[in-house]
Design a protein around this motif. Structure first.
Motif, PDB file in Angstrom:
ATOM      1  N   ARG A   1     -11.161 -63.418  10.425  1.00 31.14           N
ATOM      2  CA  ARG A   1     -10.694 -63.593  11.505  1.00 31.14           C
ATOM      3  C   ARG A   1     -11.077 -62.237  12.218  1.00 31.14           C
ATOM      4  N   GLN A   2     -11.751 -61.833  10.938  1.00 32.57           N
ATOM      5  CA  GLN A   2     -13.154 -60.362  11.569  1.00 32.57           C
ATOM      6  C   GLN A   2     -13.734 -61.068  12.716  1.00 32.57           C
ATOM      7  N   TRP A   3     -14.193 -62.314  12.510  1.00 31.54           N
ATOM      8  CA  TRP A   3     -15.821 -62.866  13.511  1.00 31.54           C
ATOM      9  C   TRP A   3     -15.403 -62.896  15.041  1.00 31.54           C
ATOM     10  N   PRO A   4     -13.678 -62.961  15.192  1.00 37.18           N
ATOM     11  CA  PRO A   4     -13.893 -63.018  16.742  1.00 37.18           C
ATOM     12  C   PRO A   4     -13.635 -61.540  17.366  1.00 37.18           C
ATOM     13  N   LEU A   5     -13.479 -60.700  16.423  1.00 34.81           N
ATOM     14  CA  LEU A   5     -13.091 -59.110  16.952  1.00 34.81           C
ATOM     15  C   LEU A   5     -14.789 -58.468  16.779  1.00 34.81           C
ATOM     16  N   MET A   6     -15.594 -59.336  16.530  1.00 34.71           N
ATOM     17  CA  MET A   6     -17.034 -59.160  17.227  1.00 34.71           C
ATOM     18  C   MET A   6     -17.197 -58.887  18.789  1.00 34.71           C
ATOM     19  N   GLU A   7     -18.030 -58.693  18.806  1.00 35.61           N
ATOM     20  CA  GLU A   7     -19.075 -58.764  19.819  1.00 35.61           C
ATOM     21  C   GLU A   7     -19.769 -57.368  20.601  1.00 35.61           C
ATOM     22  N   GLY A   8     -20.921 -57.929  21.798  1.00 33.54           N
ATOM     23  CA  GLY A   8     -21.750 -57.562  22.031  1.00 33.54           C
ATOM     24  C   GLY A   8     -22.875 -57.199  21.351  1.00 33.54           C
ATOM     25  N   CYS A   9     -23.536 -58.764  20.927  1.00 34.48           N
ATOM     26  CA  CYS A   9     -24.141 -58.608  19.993  1.00 34.48           C
ATOM     27  C   CYS A   9     -24.988 -60.245  20.060  1.00 34.48           C
ATOM     28  N   SER A  10     -26.394 -60.475  20.427  1.00 39.30           N
ATOM     29  CA  SER A  10     -27.210 -61.335  20.968  1.00 39.30           C
ATOM     30  C   SER A  10     -26.624 -62.950  20.792  1.00 39.30           C
ATOM     31  N   LEU A  11     -26.464 -62.642  18.852  1.00 35.87           N
ATOM     32  CA  LEU A  11     -26.249 -63.848  18.318  1.00 35.87           C
ATOM     33  C   LEU A  11     -24.325 -64.271  18.179  1.00 35.87           C
ATOM     34  N   ILE A  12     -23.548 -63.261  18.988  1.00 39.75           N
ATOM     35  CA  ILE A  12     -22.541 -63.836  19.111  1.00 39.75           C
ATOM     36  C   ILE A  12     -21.709 -64.484  20.306  1.00 39.75           C
ATOM     37  N   TYR A  13     -21.411 -65.800  21.231  1.00 37.92           N
ATOM     38  CA  TYR A  13     -21.134 -65.883  22.102  1.00 37.92           C
ATOM     39  C   TYR A  13     -20.569 -64.883  22.576  1.00 37.92           C
ATOM     40  N   ASP A  14     -20.339 -64.843  24.226  1.00 39.50           N
ATOM     41  CA  ASP A  14     -19.731 -63.838  24.846  1.00 39.50           C
ATOM     42  C   ASP A  14     -20.401 -64.166  26.740  1.00 39.50           C
ATOM     43  N   PRO A  15     -19.754 -65.033  27.275  1.00 36.30           N
ATOM     44  CA  PRO A  15     -20.435 -65.421  28.635  1.00 36.30           C
ATOM     45  C   PRO A  15     -19.981 -64.262  29.086  1.00 36.30           C
ATOM     46  N   GLN A  16     -19.071 -63.006  29.089  1.00 37.23           N
ATOM     47  CA  GLN A  16     -19.269 -62.058  29.932  1.00 37.23           C
ATOM     48  C   GLN A  16     -20.282 -60.928  29.438  1.00 37.23           C
ATOM     49  N   LYS A  17     -20.938 -61.199  28.553  1.00 39.18           N
ATOM     50  CA  LYS A  17     -22.320 -60.390  28.059  1.00 39.18           C
ATOM     51  C   LYS A  17     -22.505 -58.459  28.955  1.00 39.18           C
ATOM     52  N   LYS A  18     -21.015 -58.535  27.384  1.00 35.75           N
ATOM     53  CA  LYS A  18     -20.730 -56.857  27.240  1.00 35.75           C
ATOM     54  C   LYS A  18     -21.443 -55.907  26.758  1.00 35.75           C
ATOM     55  N   ARG A  19     -23.034 -56.392  26.330  1.00 34.86           N
ATOM     56  CA  ARG A  19     -23.105 -55.714  25.526  1.00 34.86           C
ATOM     57  C   ARG A  19     -24.030 -54.341  26.043  1.00 34.86           C
ATOM     58  N   GLY A  20     -24.134 -54.638  28.040  1.00 40.93           N
ATOM     59  CA  GLY A  20     -25.271 -54.227  28.458  1.00 40.93           C
ATOM     60  C   GLY A  20     -23.806 -52.131  28.245  1.00 40.93           C
ATOM     61  N   GLN A  21     -22.610 -53.772  29.058  1.00 46.54           N
ATOM     62  CA  GLN A  21     -21.321 -51.933  29.451  1.00 46.54           C
ATOM     63  C   GLN A  21     -21.469 -51.476  28.165  1.00 46.54           C
ATOM     64  N   MET A  22     -21.427 -51.839  27.053  1.00 46.31           N
ATOM     65  CA  MET A  22     -21.730 -50.975  25.604  1.00 46.31           C
ATOM     66  C   MET A  22     -22.698 -50.245  25.587  1.00 46.31           C
ATOM     67  N   LEU A  23     -24.086 -50.756  25.870  1.00 39.67           N
ATOM     68  CA  LEU A  23     -25.021 -49.937  25.741  1.00 39.67           C
ATOM     69  C   LEU A  23     -24.740 -48.508  26.547  1.00 39.67           C
ATOM     70  N   ILE A  24     -23.968 -48.761  27.849  1.00 39.80           N
ATOM     71  CA  ILE A  24     -23.978 -47.477  28.552  1.00 39.80           C
ATOM     72  C   ILE A  24     -22.958 -46.311  28.469  1.00 39.80           C
ATOM     73  N   ASP A  25     -21.869 -46.981  27.790  1.00 43.16           N
ATOM     74  CA  ASP A  25     -20.895 -46.532  26.485  1.00 43.16           C
ATOM     75  C   ASP A  25     -21.472 -45.279  25.591  1.00 43.16           C
ATOM     76  N   ILE A  26     -21.752 -46.055  24.629  1.00 45.30           N
ATOM     77  CA  ILE A  26     -22.805 -45.643  23.738  1.00 45.30           C
ATOM     78  C   ILE A  26     -23.542 -44.307  23.742  1.00 45.30           C
ATOM     79  N   VAL A  27     -24.561 -44.887  25.046  1.00 41.59           N
ATOM     80  CA  VAL A  27     -25.260 -43.530  26.470  1.00 41.59           C
ATOM     81  C   VAL A  27     -24.406 -42.324  26.311  1.00 41.59           C
ATOM     82  N   ARG A  28     -23.546 -42.653  27.196  1.00 44.77           N
ATOM     83  CA  ARG A  28     -22.506 -41.469  27.161  1.00 44.77           C
ATOM     84  C   ARG A  28     -21.586 -40.761  26.330  1.00 44.77           C
ATOM     85  N   GLU A  29     -21.012 -41.331  25.488  1.00 43.55           N
ATOM     86  CA  GLU A  29     -19.919 -40.940  24.426  1.00 43.55           C
ATOM     87  C   GLU A  29     -21.113 -40.221  24.125  1.00 43.55           C
TER      88      GLU A  29
END
Lengths: 406, 378
Positions: B286-314
């Protein structure tokens, strides 16, 4: 009464119809999906969605010599030159919507099955994101075991259910299970009929010119849920039967050697590759293509359907892949093998050296390798291909002489 | 500072010779060690069997035998790992766990069978559609196979209690590492890019509980240090990994510090905890579906870009450095998407090619230098 069509004419007509239906359909507000080449088309077919296959589309663009400007467009967008050239062509086409082949409509949804590679997942994610459209994912875990295990089958069936739910939502109407049953029947019949036609290559000499498989396959990719594809494959079989009966062949000039071709075709150089082989009387009778779309299951059997899609060649373990090539070489009586080290396909490449060794050990037939690419013309050298073919012919010839003197 | 330096020195000893660290563990505990290929592996199951999970992320070596399995255009992590395997470097491992999130790892796992038959391989294939319940069930069945293998190797049954204890150890490790990343960002004068990397990397060759307690000590020492405002530029790293060290040194030489990362080799491994529950394997699944923002985990929304923006701002970072593992399809597909998003957000991005066999850092030097100049001029 018009004269009966040849398979070549029928193939041309059906291919044109396939693309035209999608273009006209889109204009009339009907749904168009883009799909990976061995995804379960049964679901979209059931819902009457037009399906375009980007891999097939990219291959045609490559074969018609139109790859470079589209590849360059993708590369300018940041897509590495090391990525699959089908993907680069498709993602470039998605923006340009202009190519030397059919200008297919953009999709309203996409369906991705990673039974041929995981690269597809990344490629389709990007389509979904760029076009902001729904993505149906059928994830078939790589078969590290020889067989498709039951937990995998259960997982895939769960995704079939999810795909149906998504489709109902997208189409705004319930899934038609009766029609689904019918499509499953058609698809299985098409698969059998496809295999029966392609198996004529096992005759010695073969009535089938192996390179024609590269043409015929457009239909098994694009229309394998449709009745018309069965007509075509049956017609091909009929023609081959007749050729075989008369001791004739589609292969011009007489078959001197029979080989297995491993990997995807080099579409931009299809003509060159064929001419080079023909010069030495080499017919490609063995190929993994016929088997790749021979998806066999009983209508109504979702377990069987899951196993069929999960058990596609590229998704099987190395032991099974070795066995497949070994039996192709034996069943189609190949004298040698050509391996395409395809710059686009890491999954096929990175097991290929071991595959070559094991298959050669088991069959004893000589092989050569050439460097190429499925649709990036910059990654292929004609001279290298010619030299390798020549080397293979010399080895096959020596084997023939040795056999005779034994 | 003394304590901080001592911890860094100890971790440096571990990282400089993983082989010695593994042998020492085996000698001290009488237990085995099992290799874990990138990126995600159920280390908790290995740990619960008392076995040391060892990260296998390649390394710098001259490639020669690996070419009998891979053409030149395979990623350098697996080229190195194959070279090591063929040279018997991994022979002190009881087994290796090989996941298959990308086509190269699928192939690697199959090639291993003939390349290193002396070391047992245990394949595992994570589901990409983990958001459906059947995905969780399937993953659990894959974990069962790993569990059984670990029991065979250790000769002991893994109890639910042991597994839940190991999950607790790992969750504590993850929490601590997230704290460390934050604390490090407050003390960039001490935690240079190379030191930051070293401290995170050491966990690949140490029992996680031990690593965690050392990191806790280090964090409290760091927090006790006087605040010094960092004068250089702050960057966020994204990609698979940032190696070799000579590359990281270039950042320091150009007055840049790593304030946060989105590397598969680093933060992606500890940003998601295993959720609560009873059944250990199910919790892991159940940990696996909680993981995101990684190129090796399926994500049709491609959240990685926004995650990077958030990390930069934080983190008030000045830019992002993409450590692009050469020939890594998943990363190469993500790049054009997040490049656009970062550009739209006005965040500078440096594309740096990573090759473990990088003969010299000269090309990287020029690129890092000009990126530093660019950031300075902003």
């Amino acid at each position: 009464m018009s004269e009966k069509l040849t398979s070549k004419q029928l193939l041309g007509q059906l291919t044109a119809k396939h693309y035209n239906d999608a273009i006209v359909g889109k204009q009339n507000g009907e749904l168009v999906a883009w799909s990976t080449s061995i995804a379960p088309q049964e679901f979209c077919e059931t819902m009457g969605i037009h399906v375009i296959y980007p891999e097939n589309h990219a291959a045609a663009i490559g074969a018609k010599g139109g790859a470079i400007p589209i590849l360059e467009h993708s590369e300018a967008n940041g897509y590495s030159i090391d990525l699959c050239s089908y993907a680069r062509i498709n993602l470039g086409y998605m923006e340009l919507q202009d190519c030397c082949f059919e200008n297919v409509p953009l999709p309203d949804l996409i369906i991705c099955c990673n039974n041929i590679c995981n690269t597809l997942i990344k490629w389709y994610e990007n389509i979904a994101k760029e076009l902001n459209i729904p993505m149906i994912m059928i994830d078939v875990p790589y078969n590290t075991e020889y067989e498709v295990t039951q937990p995998r089958v259960n997982y895939i069936k769960g995704q079939f259910k999810e795909a149906i739910r998504q489709l109902e939502e997208i189409c705004g109407r319930p899934f038609d299970y009766d029609r689904f049953d019918e499509i499953m029947k058609n698809s299985s019949r098409a698969a059998k009929s496809w295999k029966r036609a392609m198996d004529y290559a096992a005759y010695v000499p073969s009535p089938l010119n192996g390179f024609n498989i590269f043409n015929y396959m457009a239909l098994i990719v694009c229309m394998r849920g449709k009745e018309e594809s069965i007509q075509l494959f049956d017609l091909i079989a009929e023609e081959l039967e007749e050729l075989a009966r008369n001791g004739e062949s589609q292969f011009p000039g007489g078959e001197q050697y029979r080989i297995m071709w491993e990997g995807i075709a080099c579409w931009p150089y299809l003509g060159h590759n064929f001419k080079t082989l023909k010069k030495y009387g080499v017919n490609m009778v063995g190929s993994t293509y016929p088997g790749a779309w021979t998806l066999l299951y009983e209508a109504g059997d979702l377990n069987g359907m899951a196993r069929a899609y999960a058990g596609v060649m590229n998704n099987t373990n190395l032991a099974r892949q070795v066995e497949l090539r070994t039996s192709i070489i034996k069943d189609f009586k190949c004298d040698g093998a050509i391996y395409h080290m395809n710059r686009s396909c890491k999954l096929m490449d990175f097991m290929q050296y071991q595959l070559q060794r094991e298959v050669a050990d088991r069959t004893g037939v000589p092989y050569v390798v050439f460097d190429g690419d499925q649709t990036d013309p910059r990654n292929f050298a004609q001279a290298q291909f010619e030299t390798r073919v020549q080397a293979l012919v010399e080895m096959m010839e020596r084997n023939k002489i040795n056999k005779k003197s034994m | 500072m003394e304590k901080i330096n001592a911890i860094i020195a100890e971790m440096n000893t571990v990282v400089s010779s993983p082989k010695k660290a593994v042998s020492a563990f085996k000698e001290e505990t009488g237990k085995e060690a099992v290799g874990c290929l990138p990126v995600y592996c159920p280390e908790e199951i290995v740990h619960a069997a008392g076995i040391l999970p060892v990260g296998m992320w390649g390394g710098q070596t001259a490639l020669s035998k690996s070419h009998t399995y891979f053409p030149a255009f395979a990623c350098s992590i697996l080229q190195s790992a194959m070279e090591f395997a063929l040279n018997g470097v991994y022979d002190n491992l009881a087994a290796v766990i090989i996941p298959a999130p990308c086509d190269t790892l699928k192939s690697f796992g199959q090639d291993w069978i003939s390349a290193a038959p002396q070391v047992r391989s245990i394949p595992i294939v994570y589901p990409q559609m983990s958001r459906i319940e059947e995905g969780v069930e399937y993953l659990k069945s894959e974990f069962e196979i790993v569990k059984k293998a670990m029991e065979e190797i250790s000769g002991e049954t893994i109890t639910d209690e042991a597994l839940n204890n190991s999950i607790a150890v790992y969750n504590e490790y993850r929490k601590t590492m997230r704290e460390f990343v934050k604390a490090a960002a407050e003390h960039l004068e001490i935690i240079t890019p190379a030191i930051r990397h070293l401290l995170i990397k050491a966990a690949f060759f140490m029992e996680k509980g031990k690593h965690t307690s050392m990191m806790k000590e280090l964090i409290s020492e760091l927090k006790a240090q006087p605040k010094v405002e960092y004068k250089g530029k702050k960057v966020v790293l994204t990609g698979i990994m940032a190696e070799p060290d000579s590359l990281l040194d270039l950042f320091a030489q150009n007055n840049m510090a790593v304030v946060a990362d989105d590397l598969a080799h680093e933060s992606r491994l500890f940003r998601t905890d295993v959720p609560d529950g009873e059944d250990g394997l199910e919790r892991l699944a159940r940990q696996w579906p909680l993981m995101e923002g990684c190129s090796l985990i399926y994500d049709p929304q491609k959240k990685r870009g926004q995650m990077l923006i958030d990390i930069v701002r934080e983190n008030r970072a000045d830019g992002v450095v993409l450590c692009m593992m050469k020939f890594c399809d998943p990363e190469e597909f993500d790049y054009p998407i997040f490049r656009k998003e970062l550009e739209a957000a006005g965040i500078p991005l440096l594309y740096l090619e990573i090759d473990q066999q990088m003969p010299s850092a000269e090309q990287a030097r020029t690129r890092i230098q000009s990126f530093a100049e660019m950031l300075d001029s902003m």
